[in-house]
Design a protein around this motif. Structure first.
Motif, PDB file in Angstrom:
ATOM      1  N   ASP A   1       0.857  -1.191   0.000  1.00 28.22           N
ATOM      2  CA  ASP A   1       0.000   0.000   0.000  1.00 28.22           C
ATOM      3  C   ASP A   1       0.889   1.236   0.000  1.00 28.22           C
ATOM      4  O   ASP A   1       1.426   1.637   1.021  1.00 28.22           O
ATOM      5  CB  ASP A   1      -0.920   0.007   1.222  1.00 28.22           C
ATOM      6  N   SER A   2       1.073   1.824  -1.168  1.00 31.41           N
ATOM      7  CA  SER A   2       1.976   2.966  -1.315  1.00 31.41           C
ATOM      8  C   SER A   2       1.220   4.291  -1.405  1.00 31.41           C
ATOM      9  O   SER A   2       1.788   5.298  -1.815  1.00 31.41           O
ATOM     10  CB  SER A   2       2.834   2.772  -2.566  1.00 31.41           C
ATOM     11  N   ARG A   3      -0.039   4.305  -0.982  1.00 30.50           N
ATOM     12  CA  ARG A   3      -0.823   5.534  -1.085  1.00 30.50           C
ATOM     13  C   ARG A   3      -0.433   6.580  -0.058  1.00 30.50           C
ATOM     14  O   ARG A   3      -0.678   7.762  -0.249  1.00 30.50           O
ATOM     15  CB  ARG A   3      -2.318   5.237  -0.921  1.00 30.50           C
ATOM     16  N   THR A   4       0.160   6.178   1.074  1.00 27.61           N
ATOM     17  CA  THR A   4       0.466   7.135   2.127  1.00 27.61           C
ATOM     18  C   THR A   4       1.657   7.991   1.740  1.00 27.61           C
ATOM     19  O   THR A   4       2.530   7.579   0.989  1.00 27.61           O
ATOM     20  CB  THR A   4       0.746   6.422   3.458  1.00 27.61           C
ATOM     21  N   SER A   5       1.703   9.195   2.296  1.00 31.12           N
ATOM     22  CA  SER A   5       2.778  10.128   1.967  1.00 31.12           C
ATOM     23  C   SER A   5       4.038   9.846   2.774  1.00 31.12           C
ATOM     24  O   SER A   5       5.076  10.420   2.526  1.00 31.12           O
ATOM     25  CB  SER A   5       2.309  11.564   2.212  1.00 31.12           C
ATOM     26  N   HIS A   6       3.951   9.005   3.763  1.00 28.92           N
ATOM     27  CA  HIS A   6       5.120   8.605   4.549  1.00 28.92           C
ATOM     28  C   HIS A   6       5.015   7.107   4.821  1.00 28.92           C
ATOM     29  O   HIS A   6       4.044   6.478   4.450  1.00 28.92           O
ATOM     30  CB  HIS A   6       5.197   9.406   5.856  1.00 28.92           C
ATOM     31  N   ALA A   7       6.035   6.566   5.460  1.00 28.00           N
ATOM     32  CA  ALA A   7       6.037   5.128   5.737  1.00 28.00           C
ATOM     33  C   ALA A   7       5.166   4.835   6.951  1.00 28.00           C
ATOM     34  O   ALA A   7       5.658   4.562   8.025  1.00 28.00           O
ATOM     35  CB  ALA A   7       7.463   4.644   5.952  1.00 28.00           C
ATOM     36  N   GLY A   8       3.865   4.920   6.755  1.00 31.48           N
ATOM     37  CA  GLY A   8       3.011   4.716   7.906  1.00 31.48           C
ATOM     38  C   GLY A   8       1.568   4.445   7.564  1.00 31.48           C
ATOM     39  O   GLY A   8       1.238   4.003   6.473  1.00 31.48           O
ATOM     40  N   ILE A   9       0.719   4.717   8.541  1.00 29.99           N
ATOM     41  CA  ILE A   9      -0.719   4.510   8.432  1.00 29.99           C
ATOM     42  C   ILE A   9      -1.383   5.870   8.378  1.00 29.99           C
ATOM     43  O   ILE A   9      -1.085   6.744   9.195  1.00 29.99           O
ATOM     44  CB  ILE A   9      -1.235   3.719   9.654  1.00 29.99           C
ATOM     45  N   GLU A  10      -2.263   6.058   7.423  1.00 27.28           N
ATOM     46  CA  GLU A  10      -3.020   7.311   7.318  1.00 27.28           C
ATOM     47  C   GLU A  10      -4.495   6.981   7.175  1.00 27.28           C
ATOM     48  O   GLU A  10      -4.875   6.097   6.428  1.00 27.28           O
ATOM     49  CB  GLU A  10      -2.580   8.134   6.105  1.00 27.28           C
ATOM     50  N   SER A  11      -5.303   7.731   7.910  1.00 31.07           N
ATOM     51  CA  SER A  11      -6.755   7.554   7.788  1.00 31.07           C
ATOM     52  C   SER A  11      -7.300   8.589   6.811  1.00 31.07           C
ATOM     53  O   SER A  11      -6.645   9.589   6.525  1.00 31.07           O
ATOM     54  CB  SER A  11      -7.424   7.717   9.155  1.00 31.07           C
ATOM     55  N   ARG A  12      -8.500   8.347   6.334  1.00 39.47           N
ATOM     56  CA  ARG A  12      -9.117   9.278   5.387  1.00 39.47           C
ATOM     57  C   ARG A  12      -9.451  10.631   6.019  1.00 39.47           C
ATOM     58  O   ARG A  12      -9.658  11.594   5.330  1.00 39.47           O
ATOM     59  CB  ARG A  12     -10.380   8.653   4.796  1.00 39.47           C
ATOM     60  N   ILE A  13      -9.531  10.661   7.360  1.00 38.23           N
ATOM     61  CA  ILE A  13      -9.849  11.935   8.016  1.00 38.23           C
ATOM     62  C   ILE A  13      -8.602  12.712   8.409  1.00 38.23           C
ATOM     63  O   ILE A  13      -8.685  13.723   9.089  1.00 38.23           O
ATOM     64  CB  ILE A  13     -10.783  11.752   9.228  1.00 38.23           C
ATOM     65  N   GLY A  14      -7.417  12.228   7.970  1.00 39.49           N
ATOM     66  CA  GLY A  14      -6.202  12.999   8.133  1.00 39.49           C
ATOM     67  C   GLY A  14      -5.295  12.602   9.283  1.00 39.49           C
ATOM     68  O   GLY A  14      -4.245  13.210   9.461  1.00 39.49           O
ATOM     69  N   LEU A  15      -5.649  11.593  10.072  1.00 38.64           N
ATOM     70  CA  LEU A  15      -4.763  11.140  11.137  1.00 38.64           C
ATOM     71  C   LEU A  15      -3.701  10.228  10.544  1.00 38.64           C
ATOM     72  O   LEU A  15      -3.940   9.557   9.532  1.00 38.64           O
ATOM     73  CB  LEU A  15      -5.555  10.370  12.203  1.00 38.64           C
ATOM     74  N   GLY A  16      -2.537  10.175  11.179  1.00 41.70           N
ATOM     75  CA  GLY A  16      -1.489   9.315  10.673  1.00 41.70           C
ATOM     76  C   GLY A  16      -0.448   8.993  11.723  1.00 41.70           C
ATOM     77  O   GLY A  16      -0.350   9.675  12.742  1.00 41.70           O
ATOM     78  N   ALA A  17       0.321   7.938  11.485  1.00 42.40           N
ATOM     79  CA  ALA A  17       1.418   7.541  12.371  1.00 42.40           C
ATOM     80  C   ALA A  17       2.408   6.695  11.587  1.00 42.40           C
ATOM     81  O   ALA A  17       2.037   5.998  10.646  1.00 42.40           O
ATOM     82  CB  ALA A  17       0.885   6.758  13.569  1.00 42.40           C
ATOM     83  N   GLU A  18       3.663   6.750  11.999  1.00 42.65           N
ATOM     84  CA  GLU A  18       4.692   5.910  11.396  1.00 42.65           C
ATOM     85  C   GLU A  18       4.398   4.447  11.708  1.00 42.65           C
ATOM     86  O   GLU A  18       3.844   4.130  12.764  1.00 42.65           O
ATOM     87  CB  GLU A  18       6.069   6.286  11.933  1.00 42.65           C
ATOM     88  N   ALA A  19       4.756   3.563  10.786  1.00 42.30           N
ATOM     89  CA  ALA A  19       4.515   2.130  10.992  1.00 42.30           C
ATOM     90  C   ALA A  19       5.567   1.317  10.257  1.00 42.30           C
ATOM     91  O   ALA A  19       6.141   1.775   9.256  1.00 42.30           O
ATOM     92  CB  ALA A  19       3.124   1.753  10.494  1.00 42.30           C
ATOM     93  N   HIS A  20       5.804   0.126  10.746  1.00 47.49           N
ATOM     94  CA  HIS A  20       6.653  -0.825  10.046  1.00 47.49           C
ATOM     95  C   HIS A  20       5.837  -1.392   8.884  1.00 47.49           C
ATOM     96  O   HIS A  20       4.616  -1.443   8.933  1.00 47.49           O
ATOM     97  CB  HIS A  20       7.068  -1.957  10.987  1.00 47.49           C
TER      98      HIS A  20
END
Length: 196
Positions: A41-60
């Motif tokens: 899943d390469s849709r995120t702008s960083h190496a992490g998890i992003e929700s559709r409402i704009g929350l995000g966090a780094e992830a392995h």
């Protein structure tokens, strides 16, 4: 006793948002967590998890070759983990789901998995099938169809918004490629779709 949880839903039900809220709750109390998401899943702008409402966090990132038992055990040896959370859990291999069960059973770390139950043809993803079979707790998150009923299906659409009946099980996309529908409207859309 630690458990293996599977939070499943169709698209747009808030799976990633729920994961990120759970992660925040642990971290707010000073507890360490380990987040994972699918490498494909390469849709995120960083190496992490992003929700559709704009929350995000780094992830392995995991792929088919990732040994989750080994990676989580090594991290836990450095800093004790209070929880492991996996987004896009439908992309786990059956062996990886069993590794996550081992983390809960042997390492005593709760594992929270979030993902789709079925693909665009109504078929179970392999990782989801094993999670449905062995998870200690199954939690359905709710999405809503355009008719107001609970959306349980993921309809793949083309660039013109027409239903797609055939193709690879995995095709990454968001609202531009998938629509969450109730079973009735999913079936009607596929019945009206052109043959491949």
């Amino acid at each position: 006793m630690a458990k293996l949880y599977f939070y499943y839903a169709s698209m747009n039900a808030g799976k990633s948002t729920t994961l990120l809220q759970a992660d925040f709750n642990y971290r707010e109390r000073g507890m360490a967590t380990m987040l994972w998401t699918a490498a494909l899943d390469s849709r995120t702008s960083h190496a992490g998890i992003e929700s559709r409402i704009g929350l995000g966090a780094e992830a392995h990132r995991f792929d088919a070759a990732t040994d989750l038992w080994a990676r989580v055990s090594a991290a836990n040896a450095v800093e004790p983990l209070a929880c492991v959370m996996v987004d896009e859990a439908q992309f786990l291999s059956p062996a990886q789901v069993w590794q996550l069960a081992r983390i809960a059973d042997e390492a005593g770390i709760p594992v929270l998995c979030y993902g789709l139950r079925t693909d665009f043809q109504g078929e179970l993803f392999p990782g989801s099938a094993v999670l449905l079979g062995i998870a200690d707790s199954l939690v359905e998150l709710k999405a809503v169809c355009h008719c107001g009923r609970k959306a349980t299906m993921n309809l793949r659409i083309d660039a013109d918004g027409a239903a797609v009946k055939a193709g690879a099980q995995t095709e990454i996309g968001g609202n531009d490629r998938y629509v969450a529908l109730c079973r009735r409207h999913f079936s009607e859309a596929l019945a009206g779709a052109a043959a491949p």
